[in-house]
Design a protein around this motif. Sequence first.
Motif, short mmCIF file in Angstrom:
data_model
loop_
_atom_site.label_atom_id
_atom_site.label_comp_id
_atom_site.label_asym_id
_atom_site.label_seq_id
_atom_site.Cartn_x
_atom_site.Cartn_y
_atom_site.Cartn_z
N VAL A 106 -2.30 10.91 -2.47
CA VAL A 106 -3.66 11.09 -2.99
C VAL A 106 -4.11 9.83 -3.73
O VAL A 106 -5.25 9.38 -3.57
N GLU A 110 -7.01 8.85 -1.62
CA GLU A 110 -8.09 9.63 -2.23
C GLU A 110 -8.37 10.95 -1.51
O GLU A 110 -9.50 11.43 -1.48
N LYS A 111 -7.33 11.51 -0.92
CA LYS A 111 -7.42 12.83 -0.28
C LYS A 111 -6.01 13.36 -0.08
O LYS A 111 -5.04 12.61 -0.13
#
Length: 130
Positions: A106, A110-111
């Motif tokens: 993450v 960013e996911k």
Amino acid sequence: MAQINKQTGTYNPFLIADKLNIEVHWKNIYPRPFGETFYYGEQPIIMLSNSIKDSTERYFVLAHELGHVIEHQGLSAYYTSNSRFHNKTEDEANQFAIKLLTNLYVEENEKLPDSYLELHYMYGFPNWYE
């Protein structure tokens, strides 16, 4: 897990070890284990096998060993003398590694990952799905 990030600013196990002043050494360890933690007095020293140095598996192995250092401080003698406790601490270190590296994914992407296989390919998660 958030405490580690707060303390070190990352979920990367190599940066965490560096920021916590945990020595990591690469050695010829064959055939297994790929990682081992020793203590010099109170100071943990993590040994990693040269056989995984260029593999993504190095992330999972170091994260697993960090799990022992962070979650099992002072338990090394009991750990080696009690097989039930040994299995429990190995499971806990694996869970620590899974959480740490999922957070690293993450942090870097960013996911959340789309699958376990993605974590396997990026950070050397074991082939538990086979």
